[in-house]
Design a protein around this motif. Structure first.
Motif, PDB file in Angstrom:
ATOM      1  N   ASP A  59       1.214  -1.067   0.072  1.00 35.01           N
ATOM      2  CA  ASP A  59       0.089   0.534   0.167  1.00 35.01           C
ATOM      3  C   ASP A  59       0.575   1.330  -0.513  1.00 35.01           C
ATOM      4  O   ASP A  59       0.005   2.443  -0.444  1.00 35.01           O
ATOM      5  CB  ASP A  59      -0.952  -0.123   1.119  1.00 35.01           C
ATOM      6  N   ARG A  60       2.017   1.021   0.038  1.00 30.53           N
ATOM      7  CA  ARG A  60       2.928   2.932   0.367  1.00 30.53           C
ATOM      8  C   ARG A  60       4.431   1.657  -0.071  1.00 30.53           C
ATOM      9  O   ARG A  60       5.566   1.458   0.947  1.00 30.53           O
ATOM     10  CB  ARG A  60       3.392   3.172   1.323  1.00 30.53           C
ATOM     11  N   ALA A  61       4.424   2.096  -1.994  1.00 29.29           N
ATOM     12  CA  ALA A  61       5.755   1.456  -2.495  1.00 29.29           C
ATOM     13  C   ALA A  61       7.312   2.038  -1.335  1.00 29.29           C
ATOM     14  O   ALA A  61       8.042   1.130  -1.221  1.00 29.29           O
ATOM     15  CB  ALA A  61       5.776   1.849  -3.419  1.00 29.29           C
ATOM     16  N   TYR A  62       7.462   3.674  -1.848  1.00 32.24           N
ATOM     17  CA  TYR A  62       8.327   4.047  -1.261  1.00 32.24           C
ATOM     18  C   TYR A  62       8.663   2.996  -0.021  1.00 32.24           C
ATOM     19  O   TYR A  62       9.683   3.378   0.710  1.00 32.24           O
ATOM     20  CB  TYR A  62       8.499   5.071  -1.199  1.00 32.24           C
ATOM     21  N   SER A  63       7.891   3.497   1.020  1.00 28.79           N
ATOM     22  CA  SER A  63       7.437   3.213   2.384  1.00 28.79           C
ATOM     23  C   SER A  63       8.097   1.107   2.548  1.00 28.79           C
ATOM     24  O   SER A  63       9.169   0.714   3.570  1.00 28.79           O
ATOM     25  CB  SER A  63       6.480   3.290   3.261  1.00 28.79           C
ATOM     26  N   LYS A 211      -4.526  -1.823   5.352  1.00 30.31           N
ATOM     27  CA  LYS A 211      -3.310  -1.589   4.889  1.00 30.31           C
ATOM     28  C   LYS A 211      -1.952  -1.812   5.347  1.00 30.31           C
ATOM     29  O   LYS A 211      -1.985  -2.109   7.203  1.00 30.31           O
ATOM     30  CB  LYS A 211      -3.343  -0.114   4.956  1.00 30.31           C
ATOM     31  N   ILE A 212      -1.331  -2.066   4.676  1.00 34.89           N
ATOM     32  CA  ILE A 212       0.484  -2.303   5.064  1.00 34.89           C
ATOM     33  C   ILE A 212       1.650  -1.710   4.618  1.00 34.89           C
ATOM     34  O   ILE A 212       1.517  -0.964   3.453  1.00 34.89           O
ATOM     35  CB  ILE A 212       0.831  -4.015   4.903  1.00 34.89           C
ATOM     36  N   ASN A 213       2.557  -1.405   5.234  1.00 35.23           N
ATOM     37  CA  ASN A 213       3.338  -1.125   4.965  1.00 35.23           C
ATOM     38  C   ASN A 213       4.658  -1.588   4.003  1.00 35.23           C
ATOM     39  O   ASN A 213       5.642  -0.791   4.170  1.00 35.23           O
ATOM     40  CB  ASN A 213       4.068   0.544   5.959  1.00 35.23           C
ATOM     41  N   THR A 214       4.640  -2.948   4.176  1.00 38.16           N
ATOM     42  CA  THR A 214       5.823  -3.883   3.945  1.00 38.16           C
ATOM     43  C   THR A 214       5.391  -4.216   2.374  1.00 38.16           C
ATOM     44  O   THR A 214       4.335  -3.612   1.916  1.00 38.16           O
ATOM     45  CB  THR A 214       5.871  -4.454   5.281  1.00 38.16           C
ATOM     46  N   LEU A 215       5.816  -5.105   2.429  1.00 39.31           N
ATOM     47  CA  LEU A 215       5.403  -6.185   0.757  1.00 39.31           C
ATOM     48  C   LEU A 215       4.543  -7.142   1.387  1.00 39.31           C
ATOM     49  O   LEU A 215       5.271  -8.125   3.003  1.00 39.31           O
ATOM     50  CB  LEU A 215       7.189  -6.076   0.416  1.00 39.31           C
ATOM     51  N   LYS A 216       4.110  -7.555   0.523  1.00 37.81           N
ATOM     52  CA  LYS A 216       3.361  -8.498   0.708  1.00 37.81           C
ATOM     53  C   LYS A 216       2.988  -9.550  -0.535  1.00 37.81           C
ATOM     54  O   LYS A 216       2.902  -9.227  -1.693  1.00 37.81           O
ATOM     55  CB  LYS A 216       1.773  -9.012   0.832  1.00 37.81           C
TER      56      LYS A 216
END
Length: 875
Positions: A59-63, A211-216
């Protein structure tokens, strides 16, 4: 009646209100457009064709990507030769991320879903970016496309096409998203399906949910079921077990300090066969054994799944597909009945519980095996029968630390059965304690277990174990703990890529838990604390026979290539992005090299001259872009002077060659004996003609300005003079072999010089910060000041420096003096001769400083006596 007069407002006021009204309308319009762009949206999954092999979601590519870009583990992986093509783009991405402004970071911090498609002969991807309110710009693509003047970029049929080489990138903006792919087939499918594409329940739960700030990473369970490695064990039942519409997922958070990975695989237990149900029907419980593992445990693997009998029933049919485990079991069972009057099931299953483990004790290479005892009376009965057997000798024992430890001498058929599970216990000692039976080939291990447990020195008192267990679920079916700070577990290959990565995260724990409807696994690991100076991943790089230990780099602030010479005639180049090594060997005779600069270095990288009078300008691919040939030989290597290459010739001249192939010869004298490179400082060149009465000549603007009055040196010296300009004065320093230091100002010997040192030198001086430096034969570094004083420091652990190297380099804005003697150690000093942090390092010769991994950390690259290039992380 009074006449009403309509007074008009002054013109400036009318203009002001007009602008105010216009700006208000513009702001309202833009705000409305942004609001419309925010709420008029479509799910990105609508553009992803079905039958994908995996989806990478964030949900947040840069983060999510920013921590991964700086990973040392990524450097380790990309140092593998097979991934050299990936390393370059990765380093470019790292440079972009590191230099991105907060505004750029905020803009690119968008949701991205990338679907990967893998077929037998083809692979492809579809990436969908959710721009949110930023789509207010892309929604105008059809209007703005005509104004975009980008080479190879075209607009048509509602999408962009960008051609690069043989690849075409397709990009379609629609509402809040931009869909990107390099496959025309996937692009056409995506355009056709997005209006009717139905987001499945699993996709909605796993992707559209929290929503997640990491990769799944998500993979259809059906795809996993059809993998050969999975299908070999479960056959056609695999698809029923994992479910047709289920998605298995991996979420991970990785930094240089920790790894935290979670895996979730949904299962349909109702579809399992009887054999597999015996295993999966058990929900994970909290094992007891960790309470009886010692604090000096370096690793352990604990299985708390089901009884040994149930695991045999479940797993033997799978193992049978690769080895004849059933035949070996039947043979062992028959022999067991004959010799012990026990079936193999009675021998192994009648007294054992659900927990079995293997663990290692610090300082010992022999593992310990532990088995839970569910029935001590039955265990005693079984071992009594073994005592009566002539095949198994249980009378042998050993007294360790006052404790008697019995030993079992197992017959071959039992040892053979155990060896099928990679268990080597031909003659184990054993210990019964706290409801467990421990086996090991080392009696010292068992003594340590007994002593530590009685003193309550258990693993829960170990801070490292507690740290990695803090996020673990207490209910587990499988636990694996490792501590590489102590040693490498027996099940890991020390040279494997996985072992290299795990060494970076030296303490970790992996758990598997079985729940009502899924199998869940997690890994939590902490990084190993490393010294400030350590070798970069991918290094050392092997070289051939090094000629002069003179490593050079591109003139660029951030060099891309390193160059060195092997066997006097071979030019080698290491690309710092890919770590690939290239070679050029089509030269005539011994070669010399120097980095190109100015216009010459714009598209080219290197000057090469040969002893036979050839000069070449090479590009980054080591191709000859310019060539120049003379009829006279060169007596030494050349140097870069402004945008030209200058090299001494055998006939008493120096030759200037520019990037266009033009040349100019400057004659100096008939009896020159120049055996070293010219020295350059701004507009000046200094040349040393060797002899018992040596001469130093100065050249300015391609003219020898002291041909008739050279600077005289009384005695022979080696190497080149050092030249610099200070306050408008041209300063030249030179050191003779017998240790006399000469200093000339504007061509004249300075007052009080030469200075005598009483030492022998085979290396000349280099200029640093307001002083000259050199290294004596007995490994003492000298600093000669302009005021006729000098100081010196002995290099530690080095006795001789007959083939010494010394240079002055600027590192992170500060000047340093770098020296090495006849050993494989390089030292770094401040201009005041104080040892620099991170030094000494392994290596020899002239170092190069570059940011190899694009992580804003400078690295020291240096050749070594062991025919390698070392790359050290320094501070």
């Amino acid at each position: 009646m009074e006449k009403i007069v309509n007074k008009r407002k002054p013109l400036p006021l009318r203009i002001f209100f007009g602008i105010l009204i216009f700006l208000s309308i513009l702001i309202v319009t833009v705000g409305a457009w942004i609001a419309y762009s925010t709420f008029n949206r479509i799910s990105p999954l609508k553009f992803i064709p079905e039958n994908y092999s995996a989806i990478i979601h964030t949900d947040r590519a840069y983060s999510a990507v920013e921590p991964l870009i700086g990973l040392k583990a990524a450097e380790t992986v990309l140092s593998e030769p097979s991934l050299s093509a990936v390393r370059g783009p990765y380093m470019q991405a790292r440079t972009f991320i590191n230099n991105a402004s907060p505004l750029v970071a905020k803009i690119v911090d968008r949701r991205i879903d990338t679907a990967i498609y893998i077929e037998e002969n083809d692979t492809g991807f579809v990436a969908v970016i959710d721009l949110g309110w930023l789509s207010c710009a892309t929604r105008l693509s059809s209007f703005a496309a005509g104004f975009l003047k980008v080479k190879n970029l075209t607009w048509g049929d509602g999408h962009f096409e960008y051609k690069t080489g043989e690849t075409t990138i397709y990009a379609k903006p629609y509402k809040n998203i931009v869909m990107i792919t390099s496959s025309r087939k996937l692009f056409d499918i995506s355009e056709q399906i997005f209006t009717d594409r139905i987001v499945t329940e699993s996709e909605h739960k796993e992707i559209e949910g929290e929503k997640i700030n990491t990769l799944k990473i998500l993979a259809p369970s059906m795809k996993i079921a059809r993998m050969k490695s999975f299908e070999n064990f479960y056959g056609q039942q695999a698809e029923k077990i994992l479910g047709k519409d289920n998605l298995s997922s991996i979420t991970f958070s990785i930094t240089n300090d920790i790894i935290h990975i979670n895996l979730n695989v949904p299962v349909n237990k109702s579809e399992c066969t009887a054999n597999l149900s015996e295993i999966l029907k058990f929900k994970s419980t909290k094992p007891r054994l960790p309470a009886f593992l010692t604090s000096d445990t370096q690793y352990y693997t604990l299985i708390n799944l089901a009884s040994l009998e149930q695991m045999k029933t479940s797993f033997f049919p799978m193992i049978q597909k690769t080895t004849d485990i059933e035949g070996t079991w039947k043979k062992a069972d028959s022999l067991c009945k004959s010799f012990f009057s026990l079936t193999l099931e009675e021998l192994l299953f009648s007294w054992t519980g659900n927990e079995i483990a293997a663990f290692g004790i610090e300082g010992s290479s022999d593992p310990v095996f532990a088995v839970q005892i569910k029935d001590e009376a039955k265990r005693a009965e079984v071992f009594d029968k073994l005592d009566d057997s002539i095949l198994i000798n249980t009378n042998t024992s050993l007294i360790v630390n006052g404790m008697r430890l019995p030993c079992l001498e197992l017959p071959g058929f039992i040892s053979g059965l155990l060896s099928m599970f990679n268990i080597n216990l031909p003659r184990p000692f054993y210990l019964v304690s706290n409801g467990y039976m421990y086996f090991s080939m080392s009696p010292q291990n068992l003594s340590s277990v007994f002593t530590h447990i009685n003193k309550n020195y258990i693993i829960s008192r170990n801070a490292n174990w507690r740290n990695v267990s803090a996020y673990s679920n207490p209910n587990t079916s499988l636990e694996l703990y490792y501590n590489l700070n102590r040693s490498m577990p027996f099940f890991l290959d020390n040279a494997s890529l996985s072992a290299k990565i795990l060494k970076l995260y030296g303490i970790g724990r992996f758990d598997v838990e079985i729940t009502e409807d899924s199998i869940q696994a997690s890994l939590y690991a902490n990084a190993v604390n490393q010294d400030d100076s350590h070798m970069l991943a991918g290094f050392p790089k092997a070289t051939g026979k090094i000629s002069d230990y003179n490593l050079i780099a591109d003139i660029d602030e951030d060099p891309e290539n390193l160059y060195w010479i092997e066997d006097d005639t071979k030019l080698k180049c290491l690309n710092l992005n890919s770590l690939d090594v290239k070679e050029a060997n089509d030269f005539n005779g011994k070669i010399y090299i120097a980095s190109a600069q100015g216009k010459a270095g714009k598209n080219n990288r290197l000057w090469v001259s040969t002893e036979n009078g050839d000069v070449y300008l090479l590009d980054k691919d080591l191709k000859k872009s310019k060539e120049f040939h003379t009829d006279t030989a060169f007596t030494a290597g050349g140097a870069v002077y402004k945008e030209s290459y200058v090299v001494p010739t055998k006939d008493g001249s120096i030759l200037f060659v520019d990037s266009n192939g033009n040349s100019e010869e400057v004659y100096i004298g008939p009896d020159l004996n120049i055996k070293s490179r010219p020295s350059v400082s701004e507009d000046y060149i200094a040349l040393y003609s060797r002899g018992f009465e040596g001469e130093i000549y100065l050249i300015k603007d391609r003219e020898c300005i002291n041909r008739n009055n050279p600077m005289i040196i009384d005695g022979i010296g080696f190497g080149s003079p050092a030249i610099t300009k200070i306050d408008g004065r041209v300063i030249v320093g030179f050191l003779t072999q017998k240790g006399e230091f000469y200093l000339f100002e504007n061509g004249n010997l300075a007052d009080g010089f030469p200075i005598e040192t009483g030492k022998v030198f085979t290396t000349n001086v280099v200029f640093g910060k307001n002083a000259f430096y050199t290294l004596s034969e007995d490994a003492v570094i000298y600093r000669f000041n302009l005021n006729r004083t000098f100081s010196c420091v002995k290099l530690p652990d080095i006795n001789t420096a007959k083939e010494a190297f010394i240079c002055s380099k600027v590192f992170e804005g500060s000047e340093g003096i770098y020296a090495s003697g006849d050993s494989n150690i390089i030292y770094g000093f401040t201009p005041e001769l104080e040892l620099l942090m991170s030094f000494p390092l392994a290596g020899r010769g002239v170092p190069v400083f570059a940011d190899v991994n694009k992580d804003k950390n400078t690295n020291c690259l240096v050749l070594s006596i062991s025919r390698e290039i070392n790359s050290w992380r320094i501070k």
